[in-house]
Structure formats: structure tokens, C-alpha cells
Design an enzyme around this catalytic site. Sequence first.
Site, PDB file in Angstrom:
ATOM      1  CE  LYS A 136      57.960 -91.071   2.757  1.00  0.00           C
ATOM      2  NZ  LYS A 136      58.678 -90.813   1.508  1.00  0.00           N
ATOM      3  CD  GLU A 139      45.303 -81.723   1.244  1.00  0.00           C
ATOM      4  OE1 GLU A 139      46.125 -82.067   2.130  1.00  0.00           O
ATOM      5  OE2 GLU A 139      45.599 -80.985   0.298  1.00  0.00           O
ATOM      6  CD  GLU A 156      54.279 -85.013  -5.776  1.00  0.00           C
ATOM      7  OE1 GLU A 156      53.214 -84.405  -5.607  1.00  0.00           O
ATOM      8  OE2 GLU A 156      54.563 -86.040  -5.134  1.00  0.00           O
ATOM      9  CE  LYS A 181      51.763 -80.634   0.898  1.00  0.00           C
ATOM     10  NZ  LYS A 181      52.605 -81.734   1.335  1.00  0.00           N
ATOM     11  CG  HIS A 234      33.824 -90.292 -30.087  1.00  0.00           C
ATOM     12  ND1 HIS A 234      33.230 -90.286 -31.328  1.00  0.00           N
ATOM     13  CD2 HIS A 234      34.313 -91.553 -29.908  1.00  0.00           C
ATOM     14  CE1 HIS A 234      33.319 -91.504 -31.851  1.00  0.00           C
ATOM     15  NE2 HIS A 234      33.980 -92.285 -31.017  1.00  0.00           N
ATOM     16  N   GLY A 289      56.223 -91.242  -1.821  1.00  0.00           N
ATOM     17  CA  GLY A 289      54.775 -91.454  -1.837  1.00  0.00           C
ATOM     18  C   GLY A 289      54.266 -91.924  -3.191  1.00  0.00           C
ATOM     19  NE  ARG A 290      57.388 -88.118  -7.382  1.00  0.00           N
ATOM     20  CZ  ARG A 290      57.916 -87.386  -6.418  1.00  0.00           C
ATOM     21  NH1 ARG A 290      57.210 -87.137  -5.320  1.00  0.00           N
ATOM     22  NH2 ARG A 290      59.149 -86.910  -6.526  1.00  0.00           N
TER      23      ARG A 290
HETATM   24  O1  F6P Z   1      51.803 -82.839  -1.399  1.00  0.00           O
HETATM   25  C1  F6P Z   1      52.423 -83.832  -2.108  1.00  0.00           C
HETATM   26  C2  F6P Z   1      52.625 -85.058  -1.283  1.00  0.00           C
HETATM   27  O2  F6P Z   1      53.641 -84.874  -0.387  1.00  0.00           O
HETATM   28  C3  F6P Z   1      52.884 -86.265  -2.185  1.00  0.00           C
HETATM   29  O3  F6P Z   1      54.190 -86.350  -2.583  1.00  0.00           O
HETATM   30  C4  F6P Z   1      52.395 -87.381  -1.360  1.00  0.00           C
HETATM   31  O4  F6P Z   1      52.173 -88.507  -2.128  1.00  0.00           O
HETATM   32  C5  F6P Z   1      51.130 -86.777  -0.791  1.00  0.00           C
HETATM   33  O5  F6P Z   1      51.466 -85.417  -0.568  1.00  0.00           O
HETATM   34  C6  F6P Z   1      50.601 -87.407   0.455  1.00  0.00           C
HETATM   35  O6  F6P Z   1      51.511 -87.379   1.506  1.00  0.00           O
HETATM   36  P1  F6P Z   1      51.312 -88.270   2.796  1.00  0.00           P
HETATM   37  O7  F6P Z   1      51.348 -89.696   2.386  1.00  0.00           O
HETATM   38  O8  F6P Z   1      52.447 -87.897   3.699  1.00  0.00           O
HETATM   39  O9  F6P Z   1      49.982 -87.919   3.402  1.00  0.00           O
END
Ligand code: F6P
Length: 521
Positions: A208, A214, A354, A512, A385, A268-269
Site C-alpha cells: 500500500k 521487507e 492489529e 520499524k 494431538h 491493509g488487513r
Molecule cells: O506494519 C504493519 C503494516 O502496516 C500492516 O498494517 C500492513 O498490512 C503491512 O504493514 C504492509 O504494509 P504495506 O502494504 O504498506 O507494505
Amino acid sequence: MALQNINPTKTDAWKELTDHFNEINEHTLKDFFKDQNRVSDFSITANSLELDYSKNRINQKTMDLLVKLANQVELKDAINKYFSGDVINDTEERAVLHTALRSTNEDEVLVDGKDVKPKIQTALRKVRAFSNKVISGKWKGYTGKSITDIVNIGIGGSDLGPDMVVEALQFYKNKLNSHFVSNIDGDHVSEILKNIDPETTLFVIVSKTFTTQETITNAEYIKNWFLKSASVFDVAKHFVAVSTNLEAVTSFGIEKSNIFPMWNWVGGRFSLWSSVGLSISLSLGFENFRELLDGAEEMDNHFKETSFEKNIPVVLALLSVWYNNFFNAETEAVLPYCQYLSKFPSYLQQAIMESNGKSVDRNGEKVTYQTGTIIWGSVGANMQHAFMQLVHQGTKMIPADFIGYKKSLYGLTDSHKKLMANYYAQIDALAFGKTKEEVHLELKTSGDLDKINKLLPYKVFEGNKPSNSLLFETLTPKSLGNLISLYEHKIFVQGVLWNIYSYDQFGVELGKELAKKILKN
Ligand code: F6P
């Protein structure tokens, strides 16, 4: 307009629930089940879903008081604001419109005075056209070959939803191989690159913000890997992006026509219903993606239009608050009896924790009551199990949602019968347990008389442990849409009840920032 600001603990309903808790705590599920009508009184059917919530530590008065609480925190008003695009994500000054993404009705949904529906439709058409081209083989890679593999590069909401859905609906999958790269772990990335061919792979970068460390690190690394065998002019045939940050995507080297939109009024979620679901549409075909959206919309309509007493997300949210705030339950388990749903608990962990992992209320003050539940779980029968020992005989109360399907997809009736026998057995064992007398008789019958005194206390199951049964006809894109949407609305209702803001996630920022600082040193 913003959500109202009502401290739930100051309502009459909360006070009455506090008194009522002391009454209910005296009773067991066994006592409640003397009432022959209990299952039908505490069951709801909506679309293809049957919710049986009779095995909860409630009676009719409990439900009446919980519904009273929902009314006293003005839940109806909040639901109207949620669906109509009001700025209910107050701290980020945004609307929360994942429901508009799957809406097929004619109603306008206004953000800053403009209807967002046409934009959504255009984006869906783009997803459909692109998916069709790739699936049919018309979209060619840089050496003229069709695409065989898709790699989704994203994290959090840009990974968990699509990954969970593609895994869950693999029965409906086409021939494309789907891969998901999320972690900033070079070994994980290398393992995926080992098995794909740059000539026939399409990379879908989903972010987003397009600033997530990452995702951008993985995307850069993968682009460089690709450029070892191809040229920069070939990037357009192999890299597409889903983002709100057009500038960053373009400077990464992706063509404008290869950018799929996202909007800041979708968290995002909650974004798998948007272009973030591109990997879903590519893996399952657009028709199945649309079915998933339709299933979500079915649940939206149920949630919007049904009275609280018969409203599945509302009832589940109220029960969860009942355990979290009155019984002081620390966690909740989500237990799908379906291997396809193995990623569902982790998906829900982000969606739920979250969203409602907050401790400041809508007054800006620290809450004096518990909020967000800790979610965990795994698939049955495997978890029987593994961790179920603790749920049955440990010291903690762990309300559980059992998710099951009446029919299996391949029709292996013998296995399915056994799977579902375990589903019902676990629910009953939790609810009704095994008394001293029953254990005594059992040991006596098996001739273990001398061991009775030693073993008896260890073999007793106290029971009285609450659970819900969520039973669907079969696992389809539509029923999965129902299920995901149900939990999205449960999250919303809980946020309203706890008077918190569910749609920001400032709590993820500090880590972060510190990681960046550590990297600089
Ligand atoms: O660090 C959490 C977060 O902001 C989430 O809410 C989001 O889904 C994820 O990182 C990824 O964010 P982006 O889509 O901006 O890479």
C-alpha cells in the site's frame, strides 16, 4: 461523522452484566442443557452458514443484556457510519470501506464528496482483464513464453489475506503456480527463486505504502536477480505492482499501465477484496475471485440488515466481550476442521490483533478494561494431538470457534465422517466433560480398581468450556467470503463496544523506526 464516544463500563447494561455474571458463574453448561430447546434457541442460520452458540455460558438474560449493551453504545449508528463512508478511522482521518469493494448495489459511497464505486469497478475490470490474459497464456514473458509462476511480494495485509485465500481455495486453482514472499529473510527468498524461471514468472509487488522495508528489500533483490538474465526493458513484462504510492512504484521501474490501484480508505488487513487480491484472481481466475467478493457481500448484507439478536457477527462479538471482560478469558482459539484453512488463524491474528490491540479509548484516555483478544489456533484434527490437552484440562478458559464443513470437496466420505465426528466430539468434551463418577465407573469396568484412587483426579474433565460451532455446507469461494467478512464485522463490533479505534496501527511503528536506527549504526 465520527463514531460516538461511549465508555461501555459506564452503561447500565455493563453494570447489569457485572451482577448477572455472578449468577451465571454458578451454572454449568450441563445445567443449561436441561432445556430441550437450547440448541434451537441459540442457533442462527444465514446464507449457507449455521452458527450454534448454545455451548456458551449464557442464558437468555445474558443475551438480552449483551444486546442492551450493543444498543447503549449505539452500535446501529456505528454500523451505518461504517457502511456509508464516514471517517470512522478518526486517528488517520480516513473512511473504512472494505465493504464498498464487494458491493454490487447501486448506492453511492461518498469519500470527500465523490462516489468511490466507479473507481472500484474500474480496478476490478483491470484485475479481470489482466488475470484473463495471464491465465490464457496471451501475456508473454521476455522470451515469448507464457507465464507459469506468480510470486506475490508483500507482507502483513499485502500477503496474509491473498496467501490464506489461495491456500484455502486451491481446489479451484488453475495451472499457474503461486508463491508468496513476505519475510525479510534472504533464505526464504532464495528458496523460492530456486524453483522458478525468470522467463516465465510474473512478480506482483503488493505494498500500500511502497515503503515497507521487507517488501522493498525483497522486490529490489528479486529485480536484480531477474536482471541477471533479462534487461531493464523486460521488467514491464514481469513486474506489476499494487499500491497507492504511484511515484515510488514508477521510480522502482514499473510501468504505469502495470500499476493496480489501492486507496487509503482500505486498511491493509482488510484489502484482499481490492487489487491486493490480484494474486487470488490470477491463481483462481477472476470468476472465483468475484464469487469470494459476493460471499463477503452476502455477509455484509446479513450484518447490516439483521437485528442484533439474530446477527452472527454481532452475537460472536458480544460473546467474545462477555468472556474477555467478565470471565477475564485471555485468549480465543480458532479451530477450523479443514486442512485448507491452515492459514486462517494467522490471517485472523493480524486482522484481529492489529485492529483491536489498543489501550487508549476514543477520549484519548487509557482504558480501564480489557480490549483486544489474543487469537490463536490451528486445524483439527491435528491440533487435538498438539495443544488441546491444555484447552481441556489446563487452568485457563479458552473460548473456541470450531469451523466445519458438511461436505468435503473430493467426496471422501469415510475420512470426512471421521473428521466431523472429532469436530463434534471436541465441542461436547469441552462443554460437558467427564465427571468423577463416570471416570470411576470406567476404571472399575476396565478392571483398574487398584488404580482408581491414584488416577481418578487426572482423568476428570471439568467441562463447562465454551465454544461456537460455525458450520458451512462446503468450502467454496462464496462460503469463504462469508467467513472472512463475518470476522471483519466481529472486529468492528468489538471496537465499537470497547470504544477504541480499530483501524489504525500505530503500535507497529516504533519497532520499524528502531530497526532503521540499528541498521544505520
Ligand atoms: O506494519 C504493519 C503494516 O502496516 C500492516 O498494517 C500492513 O498490512 C503491512 O504493514 C504492509 O504494509 P504495506 O502494504 O504498506 O507494505
